[in-house]
Design a protein around this motif. Structure first.
Motif, mmCIF file in Angstrom:
data_model
loop_
_atom_site.group_PDB
_atom_site.id
_atom_site.type_symbol
_atom_site.label_atom_id
_atom_site.label_comp_id
_atom_site.label_asym_id
_atom_site.label_seq_id
_atom_site.Cartn_x
_atom_site.Cartn_y
_atom_site.Cartn_z
ATOM 1 N N ARG A 32 -32.657 -22.741 8.949
ATOM 2 C CA ARG A 32 -31.497 -22.957 9.815
ATOM 3 C C ARG A 32 -31.344 -24.445 10.096
ATOM 4 N NH1 ARG A 32 -33.686 -21.270 15.824
ATOM 5 N NH2 ARG A 32 -31.861 -22.468 16.466
ATOM 6 N N LYS B 107 -22.780 -13.722 14.531
ATOM 7 C CA LYS B 107 -23.247 -14.874 13.753
ATOM 8 C C LYS B 107 -22.420 -16.125 14.041
ATOM 9 C CE LYS B 107 -25.224 -12.175 9.960
ATOM 10 N NZ LYS B 107 -25.069 -11.774 8.533
ATOM 11 N N ALA C 232 -23.916 -19.537 15.649
ATOM 12 C CA ALA C 232 -23.713 -20.835 15.001
ATOM 13 C C ALA C 232 -23.024 -21.812 15.951
ATOM 14 C CB ALA C 232 -22.884 -20.666 13.731
ATOM 15 N N THR D 275 -25.540 -21.772 9.628
ATOM 16 C CA THR D 275 -26.147 -21.369 10.902
ATOM 17 C C THR D 275 -25.664 -22.284 12.028
ATOM 18 O OG1 THR D 275 -28.083 -22.763 10.461
ATOM 19 C CG2 THR D 275 -28.219 -20.441 9.796
#
Length: 875
Positions: A346, A462, A466, A745
């Motif tokens: 990440r 997600k 992020a 990410t």
């Protein structure tokens, strides 16, 4: 006891904070703010009165005695009070409690005591001198400083106060003091310096002691060269510091161990450090136990006196930067005996820490990047674009370690951080490395988490993850644009992300510090630079109302989210000067000053259109603030100016027949809607045209930075939440989901992943989607008329594509929960309204369904609820 006998339940108080911090030490504000929450899960729980007691004696305070301040019982439900008791004294610890009465006038019985401690309060209270080792700004190695002292009496308490030009690490008797990183926070060094206070009572010994200080360059002595010209900063000098170690003994006496000519200095093994590029460390130069009492410093040199960088030294009262999360390497790839690649899995801001064992003189280079070349090697090309090195001695984001050959050693930079996912390790001699030999540390301002989002669609979760990663990656005592190639406090990026930040995190302390930076940087004529703090860069490019409206937008949002008008009051004259400058320069009401809709997908909107909308927003905020602060004449003046701007804007850009602004691009329609410049009778028509334009664009974005802030809100606030969600949940280019589909990410700087420029892979400027998730599917909004979520607006949109959604936000009164899911018969909507607040539920957009609250039928879709937990069924 008879079961018929009951005792009146009383509420209790929790979350007692001073200046939005828990039991802080080293405060300067002579009138600190107290906040608290009511702990009571009864329906309708409400505070009807409170009193605050303050004393220097915690035992007396527990008994109800208040020598310092007793407000008396105040008949109010407010949970914010500014201190106006007897004058607070420097270096003094105060205890406080708040007692409340509930809706039944029953007073709290459980006593909870909090504390705060004052710091210097006045520059004249410093006893230490500013010292350094020299004034050579070109000297590369970081300096050590040390002093020994002896304690013979019994210690009651000890506090270390330290301020620097540059960065520091402080140690006592060989151990680092505190767990902060990168102190003090970055300011305009020649106008304001911050000092940090530590409780070191347990680290000072009743015998011989040693203080150690290691200084780093930070932004104060910028030795790397880039387009921003920080190496030419007017304040630039060799790092320097001033320190007081104040010891209070049990006999009531005090002693101050202070910085001065009796300290000694030497160069450290940090042979180079740059906050912009990296750190170089030669372990062969280590001086073991250099910061302990018995170390032989006979070969060390005398220090020199230095003038203070500025005459304004104030307390750093904010959440510090820390190594917040340790991240194990996800994989390791070996290219050959001297080259390895570690992947953290990440993208983060922070540092890596490596441990290894090798022969003396082995050179280890750790290159930190966000992406890889097709052959798997580290690719720096997207993040070193603004770097202008003069030689090859300072490679970008590349730490250099030289081993001493004395067994296993570890290395982590002291005065640098980076933005990266991959670390390519290259060695001058073959060594065998394992995946466990390197970890990453996610570093950022350690602000408390204040919100959460959970969706039935994993993509939304997600995107939210992020967004938060990018927000935190760009929070280092001030909001930045990216943690790798710039680290600059771009105003526009921060204005876009303010609601995302405040929904998700308790970040008021960071923003109050940053707006003080604004006040330091503003020119007498009102102009602000586009990056803050700055060395002078940014007054001539990138500023304008679309970017530097932070001076108005951020204080206004702090007021909306916290119900605290202090920042608005502190910045009022600055907002007014800024607005007056635009008014004088652009007397028609239309302004073309600004960057415009930065990095658009394809369509370009006029700068005058977007900048005038932001100018209008600033003037509206100024007028509202004037009313709030009782400035009647200003309220009238700026209300008239706002109307002038609105009329001029609509006369030029709005076609009242078609309901289209300019050419009808997404940005051209959404920005006027979002900022409220559209005439009330035309909003429906403009919104309809926006929805049609988005549909014509196949429900994909065609906006830049300013349009991204506006578009989802403009749609969902004007009847087109379904369209907004289609845009937000796209998985193909251009969209947030497209980034996620390609492994993101964090959020990127540009919509095309293969863009040739502007392609940092950790930017927050497209991060409004995080706030929108709270506002639209979550439906949680502050009520401007009862700010700080005293009254919560709950207006969720049950959009097609989501089967369930939950948003929570910890506001000033406690946790708000807005959680819904689809059922075979309709929607089940669960709501938690914290004690001492209320909510207005707005479900008018739901047609043809009956609405019940805890089983009771509601006559309309808009209704008010008092504190409590509710199940709202729509069938």
């Amino acid at each position: 006891m008879s079961p018929l006998l009951t005792f009146a339940q009383s509420a209790n108080v929790i979350a007692l904070k001073t200046e939005y911090l828990t039991n802080p030490i080293g405060l300067d504000n002579p009138n600190p703010r107290f906040t608290w929450q009511m702990d009571d899960n009864r329906t309708g729980a409400k505070q009807t009165a409170f009193r605050i007691l303050v004393n220097t004696d915690s035992i007396a305070l527990a008994q109800g005695k208040a020598v310092q301040w007793n407000t008396g019982w105040l008949q109010t439900s407010s949970s914010l009070k500014t201190y106006i008791g007897q004058s607070l004294k420097p270096f003094t610890k105060y205890y406080w409690r708040v007692d409340i009465a509930d809706q039944n006038k029953v007073k709290s019985t459980k006593i909870k005591i909090a504390s705060f401690e004052m710091g210097m309060m006045n520059g004249k209270n410093w006893q230490g001198s500013w010292i350094s080792d020299n004034q050579n700004i070109q000297q590369k190695p970081a300096p050590y400083f040390r002093k020994t002292f002896e304690i013979t009496k019994k210690i009651k308490s000890a506090r270390a106060y330290i301020t620097t030009g540059g960065l520091y690490e402080l140690s006592l008797n060989g151990d680092k003091v505190g767990n902060h990183r990168m102190d003090p926070m970055y300011t305009r060094f020649d106008r304001r310096n911050l000092y940090v206070t530590y409780d070191v009572t347990n680290q000072v010994k009743a015998s011989k002691n040693a203080i150690g200080v290691l200084l780093g360059n930070g932004w104060y002595n910028h030795q790397s060269t880039a387009v921003w010209d920080f190496e030419k900063a007017p304040w630039r000098n060799r790092p320097t510091f001033c320190m007081d170690l104040r010891i209070t003994y049990t006999d009531g006496t005090t002693e101050v161990i202070k910085s001065g000519k009796d300290w000694k200095t030497a160069l450290s093994p940090i042979i180079f450090n740059s906050i912009y590029t990296a750190e170089h460390y030669d372990a062969r130069l280590e001086q073991k136990d250099w910061n302990t009492a018995n170390f032989d410093d006979s070969k060390w040199k005398r220090v020199i006196y230095r003038s203070a960088p500025s005459d304004k030294i104030v307390a750093q009262a904010l959440h510090p930067i820390r190594n917040v999360e340790e991240i194990a390497a996800k994989s390791i790839k070996k290219f050959n005996d001297t080259t390895y690649l570690f992947d953290l899995g990440r993208n983060i801001s922070g540092v890596s820490k490596i441990k290894l064992n090798g022969p003396e003189g082995t050179v280890v280079k750790l290159k930190h990047t966000e992406r890889l070349y097709p052959n798997g090697r580290a690719d720096m090309s997207n993040i070193d674009v603004h770097y202008r090195p003069t030689d090859d001695k300072d490679p970008f984001q590349t730490d250099i370690l030289i081993l001493n050959g004395k067994g296993e050693q570890s290395f982590m930079p002291h005065f640098n951080y980076k933005g990266f996912q991959y670390v390519e390790v290259s060695l001058s001699k073959p060594l065998d490395l394992k995946k466990e030999d390197l970890v990453g540390y996610f570093m950022h301002s350690d602000v408390p988490i204040a919100g959460s989002v959970k969706a039935s669609d994993p993509l939304i979760d997600k995107i939210y993850y992020a967004t938060n990663n990018s927000y935190l990656s760009n929070l280092f005592g001030y909001p930045t644009d990216c943690p790798q190639r710039e680290k600059n406090g771009w105003t526009g990026d921060a204005a876009i992300a303010i609601e995302t930040g405040l929904y998700g995190f308790d970040a008021i302390t960071i923003y109050e510090k940053w707006l003080a930076d604004h006040r330091d940087e503003q020119q007498p004529n009102g102009i602000l630079p586009s990056i803050i703090p700055t060395d002078g860069w940014g007054y001539e490019w990138g500023n304008g109302p679309d970017w530097t409206s932070t001076i108005a937008i951020i204080p206004w949002n702090i007021y909306r989210f916290y119900g605290d008008e202090k920042l608005l009051a502190d910045c009022y004259d600055n907002i007014r000067r800024y607005v007056n400058h635009i008014d004088e320069t652009y007397p028609t009401g239309l302004t073309s000053w600004g960057l415009g809709d930065w990095v658009p997908v394809k369509s370009v909107s006029p700068v005058e259109l977007t900048s005038t909308c932001y100018y209008y927003a600033d003037v509206v905020i100024l007028a509202k603030t004037a009313k709030l602060l009782g400035k009647t004449d200003d309220f009238k003046k700026y209300t008239a100016l706002a109307n002038k701007i609105k009329n001029a804007f609509n006369a030029k850009y709005l076609n009242r027949t078609t309901g289209i602004y300019n050419k009808g691009l997404q940005t051209e329609l959404s920005v006027p809607l979002f900022w409220g410049i559209v005439p009330d009778d035309m909003k429906w028509k403009v919104a309809e045209n926006l929805a049609k334009q988005v549909e014509a664009d196949n429900f994909h974005l065609d906006v830049g930075l300013l349009g991204t802030k506006a578009i989802l809100n403009a749609l969902s606030e004007n009847g087109y939440a379904e369209v907004a969600y289609k845009v937000a949940s796209q998985k193909t280019f251009p969209s947030w989901g497209w980034w996620i589909a390609n492994g993101a990410t964090t959020l990127y700087e540009n919509w095309p992943i293969d863009a040739k420029s502007d392609i940092s892979m950790n930017h927050i400027m497209f991060g409004e989607i995080g706030a929108w998730l709270y506002k639209a599917p979550g439906g949680i909004k502050p009520d401007e008329n009862q700010p700080g979520f005293k009254n919560v607006i709950l207006q969720p949109h049950f959009v097609a594509g989501l089967d369930a959604f939950e948003a929570t936000h910890d506001g000033p009164y406690g946790k708000i929960v807005s959680s819904w899911k689809r059922t075979p018969t309709g929607i089940s909507y669960k709501v938690v309204i914290p004690a001492n607040s209320s909510a207005t539920i707005k479900l008018d957009m739901i047609r043809g369904l009956d609405i019940t609250v805890n089983g009771k039928v509601m006559p309309s879709g808009t209704f008010n609820l008092q504190a409590g937990e509710y199940v709202i069924e729509l069938k």
